[in-house]
Design a protein around this motif. Structure first.
Motif, PDB file in Angstrom:
ATOM      1  N   SER A   1      17.294 -18.549  25.454  1.00  0.00           N
ATOM      2  CA  SER A   1      17.270 -18.317  26.903  1.00  0.00           C
ATOM      3  C   SER A   1      18.186 -17.163  27.301  1.00  0.00           C
ATOM      4  O   SER A   1      17.914 -16.451  28.274  1.00  0.00           O
ATOM      5  CB  SER A   1      17.671 -19.592  27.655  1.00  0.00           C
ATOM      6  OG  SER A   1      18.969 -20.023  27.271  1.00  0.00           O
ATOM      7  N   MET A   2      19.272 -16.947  26.543  1.00  0.00           N
ATOM      8  CA  MET A   2      20.174 -15.838  26.839  1.00  0.00           C
ATOM      9  C   MET A   2      19.468 -14.497  26.637  1.00  0.00           C
ATOM     10  O   MET A   2      19.642 -13.561  27.422  1.00  0.00           O
ATOM     11  CB  MET A   2      21.415 -15.922  25.939  1.00  0.00           C
ATOM     12  CG  MET A   2      22.507 -14.918  26.287  1.00  0.00           C
ATOM     13  SD  MET A   2      24.048 -15.253  25.425  1.00  0.00           S
ATOM     14  CE  MET A   2      23.503 -15.138  23.712  1.00  0.00           C
ATOM     15  N   ILE A   3      18.652 -14.412  25.598  1.00  0.00           N
ATOM     16  CA  ILE A   3      17.894 -13.174  25.362  1.00  0.00           C
ATOM     17  C   ILE A   3      16.825 -12.993  26.440  1.00  0.00           C
ATOM     18  O   ILE A   3      16.654 -11.900  27.000  1.00  0.00           O
ATOM     19  CB  ILE A   3      17.256 -13.203  23.961  1.00  0.00           C
ATOM     20  CG1 ILE A   3      18.349 -13.184  22.890  1.00  0.00           C
ATOM     21  CG2 ILE A   3      16.299 -12.031  23.776  1.00  0.00           C
ATOM     22  CD1 ILE A   3      17.830 -13.397  21.482  1.00  0.00           C
ATOM     23  N   ALA A   4      16.121 -14.076  26.759  1.00  0.00           N
ATOM     24  CA  ALA A   4      15.065 -13.990  27.776  1.00  0.00           C
ATOM     25  C   ALA A   4      15.633 -13.702  29.161  1.00  0.00           C
ATOM     26  O   ALA A   4      14.961 -13.112  30.013  1.00  0.00           O
ATOM     27  CB  ALA A   4      14.263 -15.285  27.799  1.00  0.00           C
ATOM     28  N   CYS A   5      16.892 -14.094  29.395  1.00  0.00           N
ATOM     29  CA  CYS A   5      17.513 -13.897  30.709  1.00  0.00           C
ATOM     30  C   CYS A   5      17.716 -12.413  31.036  1.00  0.00           C
ATOM     31  O   CYS A   5      17.881 -12.050  32.208  1.00  0.00           O
ATOM     32  CB  CYS A   5      18.848 -14.631  30.756  1.00  0.00           C
ATOM     33  SG  CYS A   5      19.516 -14.837  32.423  1.00  0.00           S
ATOM     34  N   THR A   6      17.684 -11.568  30.026  1.00  0.00           N
ATOM     35  CA  THR A   6      17.822 -10.128  30.283  1.00  0.00           C
ATOM     36  C   THR A   6      16.703  -9.607  31.179  1.00  0.00           C
ATOM     37  O   THR A   6      16.879  -8.603  31.882  1.00  0.00           O
ATOM     38  CB  THR A   6      17.833  -9.334  28.968  1.00  0.00           C
ATOM     39  OG1 THR A   6      16.626  -9.613  28.233  1.00  0.00           O
ATOM     40  CG2 THR A   6      19.033  -9.720  28.109  1.00  0.00           C
ATOM     41  N   SER A   7      15.552 -10.294  31.166  1.00  0.00           N
ATOM     42  CA  SER A   7      14.450  -9.875  32.037  1.00  0.00           C
ATOM     43  C   SER A   7      14.811 -10.045  33.504  1.00  0.00           C
ATOM     44  O   SER A   7      14.369  -9.264  34.363  1.00  0.00           O
ATOM     45  CB  SER A   7      13.186 -10.677  31.710  1.00  0.00           C
ATOM     46  OG  SER A   7      13.398 -12.060  31.934  1.00  0.00           O
ATOM     47  N   LEU A   8      15.634 -11.069  33.811  1.00  0.00           N
ATOM     48  CA  LEU A   8      16.094 -11.268  35.181  1.00  0.00           C
ATOM     49  C   LEU A   8      17.224 -10.302  35.534  1.00  0.00           C
ATOM     50  O   LEU A   8      17.259  -9.731  36.629  1.00  0.00           O
ATOM     51  CB  LEU A   8      16.586 -12.706  35.362  1.00  0.00           C
ATOM     52  CG  LEU A   8      15.530 -13.775  35.683  1.00  0.00           C
ATOM     53  CD1 LEU A   8      16.155 -15.158  35.607  1.00  0.00           C
ATOM     54  CD2 LEU A   8      14.926 -13.549  37.055  1.00  0.00           C
TER      55      LEU A   8
END
Length: 257
Positions: free
Chosen positions: A180-187
């Protein structure tokens, strides 16, 4: 060979067989049916009580004059549908062809010792599957790419921690946090049009689908104790996933998905 020795040897094998089935993700009714099928091929009957961590089994003759009981712990094995299928087929082979106990043991050992799929191939396929989930939930291509990368890293972390025998709940928390930390970069960097979908689907590869399904099946088919324990374990894992995702949201100050 006298009947007591036959009961003892067969009971030990069936105990190992049934705990292996439980470990690779078979629901309780199927374990009872396949184990009973092998016992009947030798002219015996089996009674079983299945718990989350142990199986209690009594093997007896038709007249109930001779019996042998065993208690065996569930093996520590990963979910494996191929072993599941092959062990189930072995029960039919034993019933139809009247295999000897030595032949059964040989085939059983061969099934368990068959090499698993290459872990790098599994890693790639899991990442592809989770990226597909992202698309299924209307994620755009940039979100799919981020989910693919997040799953690659998260699942790799999970593999490494499991190989080092970390507590599986900690593994779920840390893997969910990593992905989720990696995916949070999209936000954070406003990548693509569906950053919320990327973040939300980045942890779906951890959802314990098999325990959830098996737990419901067990309860419906009367194995309430085993089913309830499976559902409780699955619920704990889902909570661990939520904790990992929440840590990411708190760390980056994301208030809503």
């Amino acid at each position: 060979m006298d009947i007591h020795h036959r009961l003892k040897e067969l009971s030990k094998f069936l105990s190992d067989y049934s705990t292996s089935l439980m470990a690779v993700g078979v629901h309780s009714s199927r374990i009872v049916k396949t184990t009973s099928r092998i016992a009947e091929s030798f002219g015996f009957y089996v009674d079983m009580t299945i718990f989350q961590k142990t199986i209690i089994m009594t093997l007896r003759d038709k007249d109930n004059t001779h019996s042998y009981s065993t208690v065996n712990k569930i093996k520590s094995m990963a979910l494996n549908f191929e072993i599941n299928s092959r062990l189930s087929s072995l029960s039919w082979e034993a019933y139809d062809e009247h295999l000897s106990l030595d032949e059964l043991k040989e085939k059983y050992t061969e099934i368990l010792n068959k090499p698993r799929l290459n872990k790098w191939l599994v890693l790639f396929l899991v990442a592809c599957a989770n990226a597909s989930f992202c698309r299924l939930f209307t994620g755009d291509w940039s979100a799919m790419l981020l989910v693919f990368i997040a799953t690659l890293v998260g699942f790799f972390v999970r593999q490494q921690l499991m190989e080092r025998h970390f507590n599986h709940m900690f593994v779920f928390v840390f893997s969910a946090f990593t992905a989720s930390m990696i995916a949070c970069t999209s936000l954070l960097y406003h990548i693509g049009n569906t950053p919320e979908i990327a973040l939300g689907t980045s942890v779906l590869y951890l959802i314990p689908g098999v325990p959830l399904i098996n737990g419901v099946i067990d309860i419906i088919e009367g194995h309430v104790l085993a089913g309830t324990s499976r559902l409780i374990n699955a619920a704990l894992l889902i909570i661990c996933i939520a904790i990992g995702l929440s840590l990411t949201l708190l760390l980056f100050g994301v208030e809503t998905l």
